[in-house]
Design a protein around this motif. Structure first.
Motif, PDB file in Angstrom:
ATOM      1  N   ASP A  66      25.359  34.851  53.534  1.00 31.12           N
ATOM      2  CA  ASP A  66      25.377  34.007  54.722  1.00 31.12           C
ATOM      3  C   ASP A  66      26.062  34.672  55.912  1.00 31.12           C
ATOM      4  N   LYS A  67      27.145  35.404  55.689  1.00 28.61           N
ATOM      5  CA  LYS A  67      28.008  35.855  56.781  1.00 28.61           C
ATOM      6  C   LYS A  67      27.980  37.346  57.084  1.00 28.61           C
ATOM      7  N   ILE A  68      27.552  38.178  56.151  1.00 28.21           N
ATOM      8  CA  ILE A  68      27.617  39.624  56.350  1.00 28.21           C
ATOM      9  C   ILE A  68      26.221  40.168  56.583  1.00 28.21           C
ATOM     10  N   GLU A  69      26.103  41.055  57.558  1.00 28.71           N
ATOM     11  CA  GLU A  69      24.787  41.552  57.971  1.00 28.71           C
ATOM     12  C   GLU A  69      24.152  42.517  56.973  1.00 28.71           C
ATOM     13  N   GLY A  70      24.954  43.238  56.204  1.00 25.39           N
ATOM     14  CA  GLY A  70      24.398  44.208  55.264  1.00 25.39           C
ATOM     15  C   GLY A  70      23.758  43.521  54.072  1.00 25.39           C
ATOM     16  N   PRO A  71      22.425  43.599  53.931  1.00 28.33           N
ATOM     17  CA  PRO A  71      21.761  42.918  52.807  1.00 28.33           C
ATOM     18  C   PRO A  71      22.120  43.568  51.467  1.00 28.33           C
ATOM     19  N   LEU A  72      22.335  42.720  50.463  1.00 22.17           N
ATOM     20  CA  LEU A  72      22.671  43.216  49.127  1.00 22.17           C
ATOM     21  C   LEU A  72      21.461  43.877  48.482  1.00 22.17           C
ATOM     22  N   HIS A  73      21.694  45.014  47.871  1.00 19.46           N
ATOM     23  CA  HIS A  73      20.654  45.701  47.105  1.00 19.46           C
ATOM     24  C   HIS A  73      20.749  45.290  45.638  1.00 19.46           C
ATOM     25  N   SER A  74      21.973  45.354  45.076  1.00 19.42           N
ATOM     26  CA  SER A  74      22.176  44.972  43.683  1.00 19.42           C
ATOM     27  C   SER A  74      23.657  44.696  43.450  1.00 19.42           C
ATOM     28  N   VAL A  75      23.919  43.974  42.362  1.00 20.28           N
ATOM     29  CA  VAL A  75      25.290  43.643  41.968  1.00 20.28           C
ATOM     30  C   VAL A  75      25.402  43.875  40.469  1.00 20.28           C
ATOM     31  N   ARG A  76      26.432  44.575  40.059  1.00 17.97           N
ATOM     32  CA  ARG A  76      26.717  44.696  38.631  1.00 17.97           C
ATOM     33  C   ARG A  76      28.170  44.293  38.426  1.00 17.97           C
ATOM     34  N   PHE A  77      28.411  43.607  37.309  1.00 19.65           N
ATOM     35  CA  PHE A  77      29.763  43.107  37.091  1.00 19.65           C
ATOM     36  C   PHE A  77      30.112  43.126  35.622  1.00 19.65           C
ATOM     37  N   CYS A  78      31.419  43.054  35.355  1.00 22.17           N
ATOM     38  CA  CYS A  78      31.916  42.932  33.993  1.00 22.17           C
ATOM     39  C   CYS A  78      33.031  41.893  33.999  1.00 22.17           C
ATOM     40  N   HIS A  79      33.264  41.320  32.832  1.00 24.09           N
ATOM     41  CA  HIS A  79      34.243  40.246  32.696  1.00 24.09           C
ATOM     42  C   HIS A  79      35.056  40.507  31.445  1.00 24.09           C
ATOM     43  N   ARG A  80      36.362  40.349  31.553  1.00 27.23           N
ATOM     44  CA  ARG A  80      37.240  40.605  30.403  1.00 27.23           C
ATOM     45  C   ARG A  80      38.361  39.582  30.383  1.00 27.23           C
ATOM     46  N   LYS A  81      38.489  38.921  29.248  1.00 28.96           N
ATOM     47  CA  LYS A  81      39.639  38.034  29.061  1.00 28.96           C
ATOM     48  C   LYS A  81      40.827  38.903  28.678  1.00 28.96           C
ATOM     49  N   LEU A  82      41.914  38.785  29.419  1.00 25.86           N
ATOM     50  CA  LEU A  82      43.061  39.645  29.184  1.00 25.86           C
ATOM     51  C   LEU A  82      43.991  39.081  28.124  1.00 25.86           C
ATOM     52  N   ILE A  83      43.962  37.781  27.929  1.00 27.83           N
ATOM     53  CA  ILE A  83      44.734  37.166  26.853  1.00 27.83           C
ATOM     54  C   ILE A  83      43.734  36.684  25.815  1.00 27.83           C
ATOM     55  N   SER A  84      43.816  37.245  24.635  1.00 23.61           N
ATOM     56  CA  SER A  84      42.888  36.874  23.565  1.00 23.61           C
ATOM     57  C   SER A  84      43.662  36.820  22.252  1.00 23.61           C
ATOM     58  N   PRO A  85      43.070  36.230  21.219  1.00 26.09           N
ATOM     59  CA  PRO A  85      43.760  36.177  19.928  1.00 26.09           C
ATOM     60  C   PRO A  85      44.068  37.583  19.427  1.00 26.09           C
ATOM     61  N   GLY A  86      45.200  37.739  18.815  1.00 26.93           N
ATOM     62  CA  GLY A  86      45.581  39.043  18.272  1.00 26.93           C
ATOM     63  C   GLY A  86      44.639  39.480  17.165  1.00 26.93           C
ATOM     64  N   GLU A  87      44.541  40.779  16.990  1.00 28.81           N
ATOM     65  CA  GLU A  87      43.704  41.296  15.911  1.00 28.81           C
ATOM     66  C   GLU A  87      44.447  41.146  14.593  1.00 28.81           C
TER      67      GLU A  87
END
Length: 89
Positions: free
Chosen positions: A57-78
């Motif tokens: 909506d606000k930025i003039e540069g059109p997006l070509h692609s987006v790649r992302f990753c997600h990581r929970k930093l607090i998780s059950p212990g091994e």
């Protein structure tokens, strides 16, 4: 009311990092990248998609692609089941 990072992680948020490739407004053949990072909820990613909508909506540069990753930093212990222990000398 803003929460601390620890409170966010304990309530299920994980760190989401997105790399966005976009075209320069004046030079459409040039690709640039922008890295965005925030705590977000999987699998809906409301903050990430909100930022992408803001970008469109606000930025003039059109997006070509987006790649992302997600990581929970607090998780059950091994946990590992140890069946036998051997002591040497």
């Amino acid at each position: 009311m803003p929460q601390s990072e620890t409170e966010l992680m304990l309530s299920g948020y994980g760190l989401t990092t997105a790399e966005m490739f976009y075209r320069m407004p004046d030079y459409q053949s040039v690709l640039n990248s922008y890295v965005w990072q925030d705590y977000d909820l999987a699998p809906d990613y409301p903050k990430l998609f909100g930022f992408i909508e803001f970008w469109q909506d606000k930025i003039e540069g059109p997006l070509h692609s987006v790649r992302f990753c997600h990581r929970k930093l607090i998780s059950p212990g091994e946990w590992r089941n140890v069946v036998q222990e051997i002591t040497l000398h």
